[in-house]
Design a protein around this motif. Sequence first.
Motif, short mmCIF file in Angstrom:
data_model
loop_
_atom_site.label_atom_id
_atom_site.label_comp_id
_atom_site.label_asym_id
_atom_site.label_seq_id
_atom_site.Cartn_x
_atom_site.Cartn_y
_atom_site.Cartn_z
N ALA A 108 -9.72 1.29 43.27
CA ALA A 108 -9.58 2.40 43.00
C ALA A 108 -8.36 2.20 42.44
CB ALA A 108 -9.56 3.29 44.35
N ALA A 109 -7.85 1.22 41.73
CA ALA A 109 -6.69 1.27 41.63
C ALA A 109 -6.72 1.04 39.66
CB ALA A 109 -6.01 -0.35 41.41
N ALA A 110 -7.96 0.49 39.25
CA ALA A 110 -8.35 0.02 37.82
C ALA A 110 -8.97 1.30 37.29
CB ALA A 110 -9.01 -1.25 38.13
N PRO A 111 -7.91 1.60 35.75
CA PRO A 111 -8.50 2.54 35.05
C PRO A 111 -9.72 2.35 34.16
CG PRO A 111 -6.15 1.14 33.83
CD PRO A 111 -6.48 0.91 35.07
N GLU A 112 -10.52 3.73 34.50
CA GLU A 112 -12.25 3.56 34.80
C GLU A 112 -12.49 3.48 33.76
OE1 GLU A 112 -14.82 5.74 37.28
OE2 GLU A 112 -13.05 5.82 38.95
N ILE A 113 -12.84 2.45 33.22
CA ILE A 113 -13.42 2.65 31.65
C ILE A 113 -14.67 3.18 31.62
CG2 ILE A 113 -11.56 1.27 30.24
CD1 ILE A 113 -13.74 -1.15 30.28
N GLU A 114 -15.35 2.90 32.66
CA GLU A 114 -16.73 3.53 32.90
C GLU A 114 -16.99 4.90 32.50
OE1 GLU A 114 -19.21 0.09 34.59
OE2 GLU A 114 -19.73 2.21 35.71
N PHE A 115 -15.91 5.76 32.94
CA PHE A 115 -15.54 7.09 32.37
C PHE A 115 -15.70 7.89 31.31
CE2 PHE A 115 -12.02 10.23 31.06
CZ PHE A 115 -12.77 10.94 31.91
N ILE A 138 0.41 2.05 38.47
CA ILE A 138 -0.61 1.99 38.15
C ILE A 138 -1.19 0.90 38.86
CG2 ILE A 138 -2.31 2.21 36.80
CD1 ILE A 138 -1.04 3.11 34.31
N ASP A 139 -0.98 0.01 38.81
CA ASP A 139 -1.65 -0.45 39.96
C ASP A 139 -1.25 -0.74 41.42
OD1 ASP A 139 -2.96 -2.81 41.04
OD2 ASP A 139 -1.57 -4.21 40.46
N TRP A 140 -2.25 1.25 41.50
CA TRP A 140 -1.43 0.55 43.30
C TRP A 140 -3.02 1.74 43.87
CZ3 TRP A 140 -2.58 5.44 45.59
CH2 TRP A 140 -1.61 5.61 47.10
N THR A 141 -2.70 1.14 44.62
CA THR A 141 -4.34 2.44 45.67
C THR A 141 -3.76 1.86 47.19
OG1 THR A 141 -6.75 1.41 45.68
CG2 THR A 141 -6.04 0.04 46.01
N SER A 142 -4.87 2.84 47.84
CA SER A 142 -4.27 3.09 49.62
C SER A 142 -5.43 3.31 49.75
CB SER A 142 -3.52 3.54 50.07
OG SER A 142 -3.66 5.16 49.70
N GLY A 143 -5.88 2.53 51.21
CA GLY A 143 -7.09 2.62 52.09
C GLY A 143 -7.65 4.51 52.18
N PHE A 144 -6.72 4.90 51.96
CA PHE A 144 -6.87 6.59 51.74
C PHE A 144 -7.08 6.79 50.83
CE2 PHE A 144 -5.62 11.06 52.16
CZ PHE A 144 -5.85 11.86 53.36
N GLN A 145 -6.62 6.61 49.71
CA GLN A 145 -6.86 7.02 48.25
C GLN A 145 -8.60 6.60 48.07
OE1 GLN A 145 -4.72 8.26 46.02
NE2 GLN A 145 -6.53 8.98 45.06
N ILE A 146 -8.83 5.14 48.40
CA ILE A 146 -10.49 4.64 48.45
C ILE A 146 -11.03 5.65 49.57
CG2 ILE A 146 -11.79 2.97 48.75
CD1 ILE A 146 -9.12 1.53 48.59
N MET A 147 -10.30 6.39 49.99
CA MET A 147 -11.37 7.02 51.43
C MET A 147 -11.69 8.34 50.92
SD MET A 147 -11.90 7.81 54.99
CE MET A 147 -11.51 5.53 55.76
N PHE A 148 -10.41 8.93 50.00
CA PHE A 148 -11.10 10.22 48.99
C PHE A 148 -10.78 10.05 47.98
CE2 PHE A 148 -9.73 11.07 53.73
CZ PHE A 148 -10.17 11.91 54.30
N THR A 149 -11.45 9.51 47.62
CA THR A 149 -11.57 9.18 45.72
C THR A 149 -11.25 10.06 45.14
OG1 THR A 149 -13.51 7.31 46.29
CG2 THR A 149 -13.18 8.04 43.64
#
Length: 498
Positions: free
Chosen positions: A112-119, A205-216
């Motif tokens: 959940a940090a990388a820009p999502e090109i799958e978007f 942008i290269d930032w993420t956290s456990g909370f962020q991953i959980m509440f996408t």
Amino acid sequence: MVAITLFSGWLSSVATLFVSTSLIYFLSLLRRAPWKHGAPKRASGWPIVGSIDFYRCRQQFWRSEKNKSASGQFSFSYGPFNIVALSGHAARESFYASRGLDLLPAFYKLYAAAPEIEFFGRDLADTFLQTFKKFVQRDYLAANLGNFVSDASKSLAAIKPNVPMDPFEHVFLLIYQLSHRSLGCNDIADDPKLLRYTMEIVRAIDWTSGFQIMFTGLPTIPRIKKYLAGLKLYRIMNKILKERQRTGRRDTDTMQVLMDQGYSNTLISCFIVAGIFAAVTNTGNQAAWVLCHLAQNRDWYDRVREEVDAVVAKQRQLTGDKDATALQILQQLSMESWEKDFPLVDLALRESIRLNMAGVSFRLNVAPENVEIAGSKEIIPPRTYAVYDMDDIHLDASIYADPRKWDPSRYLPGREEHKKQAHGYLGWGSGLHPCPGQRFAQLEVTLTTVMFMANYDFQLCDKVGRQWTEPLPFVDHDGLLGTKRPKELVHLKCVPRA
Ligand code: HEM
């Protein structure tokens, strides 16, 4: 009085409604599919949120759950995600070689940090990945070699003798610049201010956290900050694109190739940000780690220096250029020489990756059927995530002797510890998803290490220049992923070679 009572009653109803709606919304974000029969035994975890220890203290969590399971495999939930954790030789084979398991969709969700090109849709994401692979192929890199060497020379010239230099800043910036040469635009690579400014944005942008991953999907403040950072990058890129379109000025970079292929400005900007993002973090930090390990391990320092000096001497003899500096000689090396003549630097990099990539591989079973886990009767059900902690093999003492020691000799003929088992070294990926940037990353790290060693004597120090007497800090393998910088800031003191 009655009015006040009515008002406070209304207020408390509104508050209750707000709290319960928010709660329902929160809980809906964490709703997950029921577990399918046949998945490995469930690990301990909390109701609703699941096993939060996976992103908090992974090593201990992994060890303890693995030991509790007869097969070594276990399952756990993390917020809305059902995840199967694999370990051991046979299961690793299933993880890296099963066709149903895909990398990118799992990476976007569980990192959940990388820009999502799958978007932009799977087809376009695949086109991007293919185009991206083209830009890091040998011919394309060889055509850019002159730029790489010239950027590296300027970066070296900016180092102040005897003043502590943070390689995780200085070398990282150089790698960021080289990434723009290959995957981005020359306008940014050529402008020192814009280069540093945009590098800070990419880091944000290269930032993420456990909370962020959980509440996408939750618009938290850090997530909004990330979006704003992405927007800033987009606007910078869009300005450059528009300027080229307005003036008709052309360049020889990836941006130009994508413009010529007719992509929209939005797609080009997203492609570049995603490519740079994939390219820079691991490589930037690994390039810095290699220098730190060499500075710490003086026998390897001497061996690599001999290798570098021998190539410089050979090239000098070939060209007959007796008065040229080592740097000038290195500027004449061919692509072939950069790729073949520095095997010890390559071993140093391989070993730095093994130790300093706190890596978990992620997959999603995108197939309609179960993926069987070899060596057990267990499965990874469809639409279920799978993870493999690379430390399972990289820090296994039965494979890598004294696994926490930085020792590139372990890969030399006679020892070759990485060949004891299939998929025994995972630093560049393995099986169906090898790293497409390996060649480029190896070239970048070789360039920085060789040019650095040819120019400077260096040793470790702290930020005020005191000699570093401790072992190098071991990176945190418990938290979030990727190649980490050390917690305590290590610096290098460099003196130009006589
Ligand atoms: C020292 C630097 C690098 C290291 C250690 C590294 C490591 C890895 C590893 C271990 C994987 C596989 C992950 C897995 O199996 O789950 C991977 C995949 C990938 N890497 Fe790298 N990488 C580096 C540099 C780069 C660079 C420079 C680029 C781009 C130019 C890049 C682009 C990618 C991409 C796009 C994937 C995904 C491939 C796929 O989906 O099949 N990497 N990398």
